[in-house]
Design a protein around this motif. Structure first.
Motif, PDB file in Angstrom:
ATOM      1  N   LEU A  76       0.853  -1.186   0.000  1.00 38.37           N
ATOM      2  CA  LEU A  76       0.000   0.000   0.000  1.00 38.37           C
ATOM      3  C   LEU A  76       0.887   1.234   0.000  1.00 38.37           C
ATOM      4  N   ILE A 179      -9.563   0.013   3.617  1.00 33.40           N
ATOM      5  CA  ILE A 179      -8.612   1.127   3.672  1.00 33.40           C
ATOM      6  C   ILE A 179      -9.294   2.315   4.341  1.00 33.40           C
ATOM      7  N   TYR A 194      -4.094   6.655  -3.342  1.00 38.16           N
ATOM      8  CA  TYR A 194      -3.275   5.506  -2.956  1.00 38.16           C
ATOM      9  C   TYR A 194      -3.302   4.441  -4.046  1.00 38.16           C
ATOM     10  N   LEU A 196      -2.979   0.121  -4.175  1.00 40.45           N
ATOM     11  CA  LEU A 196      -3.020  -1.113  -3.396  1.00 40.45           C
ATOM     12  C   LEU A 196      -2.703  -2.276  -4.324  1.00 40.45           C
TER      13      LEU A 196
END
Length: 274
Positions: A76, A179, A194, A196
């Motif tokens: 992540l 998340i 982000y 992942l």
């Protein structure tokens, strides 16, 4: 910063891309988790590029099917850019070698600082603004197996550290990944982009890349209030909306019982001889 298109252009694996639409908070549940497909040892991995938007987006929940027994790795990274990839190991190794040659003392100091941060929290180096929780379906229930917010030394924290370091011994099954923002490092409504990535092994043949589109609520900066009679596109109510309807019905029932009780009490008082 390397973009998805640049990274995948140099990848030896075949790339498959898909767009997923975000959910507003009222529908962000395990039942409505966005499907990232599957991962298989040395065959397929999946990457989601998304963000926690400013409004009505406090968490993202994903589902992935693990099709092999073996070591599971979840990476992540948070970023200020919407497109960011996780597979930067060769680039980082090159930078480390340059630092060792040009500034060995500085490299050792930086390495010591990084090790201290990793000891405290593995996400501190890659996604300091985010928390991650991993669940596995067991007996038709989602059971928490890893949590980056758990206290050090607990089995949930140790499992999460193993997952983040790629050493977790996973069993086949359905996994869910949640998340959320790290309240210590990110503001409540701060937008956090982000990436992942979930994989097993390093020599994958298929890369599945999912890019998120924000929900209508985020675009319009509104919060949906779903009518009690509305169903989704499949003709069924979401679990949250169903609970809202159920709670409303229970509230109405409670009010009816309260009124009935008062009426009965008045009747009893009028007819009582005492």
């Amino acid at each position: 910063m390397v973009t998805i298109s640049e990274a995948m252009a140099n990848a030896s694996s075949q790339t498959w891309e898909k767009t997923l639409t975000d959910m507003n908070d009222v529908d962000e549940t395990f039942a409505n988790a966005r499907d990232l497909g599957y991962v298989r040892l040395n065959y397929a991995r999946t990457t989601a590029v998304a963000k926690l938007a400013e409004d009505y987006d406090s968490q993202d929940i994903y589902k992935v099917q693990v099709q092999s027994n073996g070591k599971l790795a979840i990476s992540l990274r948070d970023s200020t850019e919407s497109e960011n990839v996780l597979d930067l190991s060769k680039y980082e190794e090159y930078l480390d070698s340059l630092k060792q040659q040009l500034d060995p003392e500085g490299y050792e100091e930086e390495k010591a600082e990084q090790e201290a941060l990793e000891e405290e929290n593995l996400l501190a180096l890659t996604a300091e603004k985010l928390n991650i929780q991993v669940y596995m379906t067991k007996g038709n229930k989602q059971v928490l197996i890893g949590d980056s917010t758990a206290e050090k030394g607990t089995k949930e924290r140790e499992a999460m550290d193993s997952i983040l370091s790629g050493e977790y011994r996973a069993q086949k099954g359905d996994y869910y990944i949640k998340i959320t923002r790290n309240e210590d490092t990110a503001e409540r409504n701060e937008e956090v982009s982000y990436a992942l990535q979930i994989k097993m092994g390093d020599n994958v043949k298929h890369d599945y890349v999912m890019t998120e589109q924000v929900s209508q609520d985020t675009q319009n900066k509104t919060e949906s209030k779903v009518p009690l009679t509305t169903t989704d596109s499949s003709g069924t109510l979401s679990s949250v909306n169903a609970l809202q309807i159920q709670a409303t019905k229970y509230q109405a029932t409670a009010q009816m019982l309260e009124v009935g009780y008062l009426n009965m009490a008045n009747i009893y008082n009028r007819n009582s001889k005492f």
